[in-house]
Write a protein that holds these residues in place. Structure first.
Motif, PDB file in Angstrom:
ATOM      1  N   LYS A  65      -2.697  -6.356   1.422  1.00 48.12           N
ATOM      2  CA  LYS A  65      -2.696  -4.985   0.897  1.00 48.12           C
ATOM      3  C   LYS A  65      -1.300  -4.656   0.404  1.00 48.12           C
ATOM      4  O   LYS A  65      -0.312  -5.220   0.865  1.00 48.12           O
ATOM      5  CB  LYS A  65      -3.077  -3.982   1.991  1.00 48.12           C
ATOM      6  N   HIS A  66      -1.210  -3.699  -0.505  1.00 51.35           N
ATOM      7  CA  HIS A  66       0.061  -3.189  -0.995  1.00 51.35           C
ATOM      8  C   HIS A  66       0.322  -1.836  -0.346  1.00 51.35           C
ATOM      9  O   HIS A  66      -0.606  -1.056  -0.164  1.00 51.35           O
ATOM     10  CB  HIS A  66       0.027  -3.005  -2.512  1.00 51.35           C
ATOM     11  N   GLY A  67       1.579  -1.568   0.002  1.00 54.38           N
ATOM     12  CA  GLY A  67       1.914  -0.258   0.533  1.00 54.38           C
ATOM     13  C   GLY A  67       3.010  -0.322   1.570  1.00 54.38           C
ATOM     14  O   GLY A  67       3.627  -1.366   1.803  1.00 54.38           O
ATOM     15  N   GLU A  68       3.219   0.807   2.210  1.00 53.43           N
ATOM     16  CA  GLU A  68       4.170   0.897   3.310  1.00 53.43           C
ATOM     17  C   GLU A  68       3.459   0.403   4.567  1.00 53.43           C
ATOM     18  O   GLU A  68       2.338   0.835   4.851  1.00 53.43           O
ATOM     19  CB  GLU A  68       4.621   2.350   3.469  1.00 53.43           C
ATOM     20  N   PRO A  69       4.067  -0.505   5.331  1.00 50.95           N
ATOM     21  CA  PRO A  69       3.346  -1.149   6.435  1.00 50.95           C
ATOM     22  C   PRO A  69       2.678  -0.200   7.435  1.00 50.95           C
ATOM     23  O   PRO A  69       1.475  -0.326   7.680  1.00 50.95           O
ATOM     24  CB  PRO A  69       4.419  -1.997   7.109  1.00 50.95           C
ATOM     25  N   GLU A  99       5.090  -4.801   0.513  1.00 48.05           N
ATOM     26  CA  GLU A  99       5.781  -3.545   0.227  1.00 48.05           C
ATOM     27  C   GLU A  99       6.194  -3.560  -1.242  1.00 48.05           C
ATOM     28  O   GLU A  99       7.018  -4.372  -1.647  1.00 48.05           O
ATOM     29  CB  GLU A  99       7.002  -3.385   1.112  1.00 48.05           C
ATOM     30  N   TYR A 100       5.635  -2.665  -2.027  1.00 46.71           N
ATOM     31  CA  TYR A 100       5.854  -2.661  -3.466  1.00 46.71           C
ATOM     32  C   TYR A 100       7.345  -2.553  -3.809  1.00 46.71           C
ATOM     33  O   TYR A 100       7.852  -3.318  -4.616  1.00 46.71           O
ATOM     34  CB  TYR A 100       5.080  -1.520  -4.119  1.00 46.71           C
ATOM     35  N   ILE A 156       0.946  -6.994   4.594  1.00 45.49           N
ATOM     36  CA  ILE A 156       1.262  -5.885   3.706  1.00 45.49           C
ATOM     37  C   ILE A 156       2.393  -6.280   2.761  1.00 45.49           C
ATOM     38  O   ILE A 156       3.461  -6.708   3.210  1.00 45.49           O
ATOM     39  CB  ILE A 156       1.706  -4.632   4.495  1.00 45.49           C
ATOM     40  N   THR A 189      -0.289   1.919   5.974  1.00 43.82           N
ATOM     41  CA  THR A 189      -1.325   1.031   5.446  1.00 43.82           C
ATOM     42  C   THR A 189      -2.115   0.386   6.577  1.00 43.82           C
ATOM     43  O   THR A 189      -3.346   0.294   6.513  1.00 43.82           O
ATOM     44  CB  THR A 189      -0.701  -0.034   4.523  1.00 43.82           C
ATOM     45  N   ILE A 238      -4.385   3.184   8.202  1.00 42.78           N
ATOM     46  CA  ILE A 238      -5.557   3.511   7.368  1.00 42.78           C
ATOM     47  C   ILE A 238      -6.593   2.385   7.429  1.00 42.78           C
ATOM     48  O   ILE A 238      -7.785   2.634   7.628  1.00 42.78           O
ATOM     49  CB  ILE A 238      -5.136   3.788   5.913  1.00 42.78           C
ATOM     50  N   PHE A 239      -6.132   1.140   7.290  1.00 38.07           N
ATOM     51  CA  PHE A 239      -7.055   0.007   7.321  1.00 38.07           C
ATOM     52  C   PHE A 239      -7.734  -0.110   8.690  1.00 38.07           C
ATOM     53  O   PHE A 239      -8.950  -0.303   8.781  1.00 38.07           O
ATOM     54  CB  PHE A 239      -6.321  -1.291   6.977  1.00 38.07           C
TER      55      PHE A 239
END
Length: 139
Positions: A85-89, A41-42, A39, A92, A95-96
């Motif tokens: 993936k991008h996002g909060e670990p 983190e943006y 992940i 994310t 969801i995945f």
């Protein structure tokens, strides 16, 4: 046994151990496949680029973190796919994992003490609580 395994990694020592355990478990079942989820983190990536390093340096650093993890699968001849993936670990990963019907989800534990975990929460705790598949936390 486990045919479809997800292991979430961040390049830390605990996530390397989680990846090694995923490779071991997958090697026990012919045809098993491991999805290795990393992940980005943006907010952290953006602040690193703005204040600390160039984008190219961060890309090289990320690749270097993933090399020992990928080697764990290569050494055991385990089929794996690296997914970024991008996002909060925590969310994310949840969801995945819940949208891909895994037999097992493996995460490393960061080793927070009880107070830190109560105040901050932990990714492994969030994943264990919200993922529908069995979750293995590796220390």
């Amino acid at each position: 046994m486990y045919k479809k395994i997800l292991v979430a990694v961040d390049g830390s020592a605990n996530s390397r151990r989680a990846a090694e355990h995923a490779a071991y478990l997958a090697s026990l079942t012919p045809g098993a496949v491991v999805n290795v989820l990393y992940i980005l983190e943006y907010d952290r990536t953006r602040s690193d680029v703005l204040y600390n390093a160039k984008s190219d340096d961060l890309h090289i650093d990320r690749k270097n973190k993933l090399v020992p993890i990928e080697e764990a699968f290569a050494q055991r001849n385990v089929t794996y796919e690296l997914i970024i993936k991008h996002g909060e670990p925590g969310p994310t990963i949840v969801i995945f994992a819940n949208s891909n019907d895994f037999d097992l989800v493996i995460v490393g534990s960061r080793g927070l003490n009880s107070f830190q975990e109560m105040v901050l929460g932990s990714v492994s705790h969030k994943v264990a609580k919200r993922v529908t598949a069995p979750v293995l936390i590796v220390k």
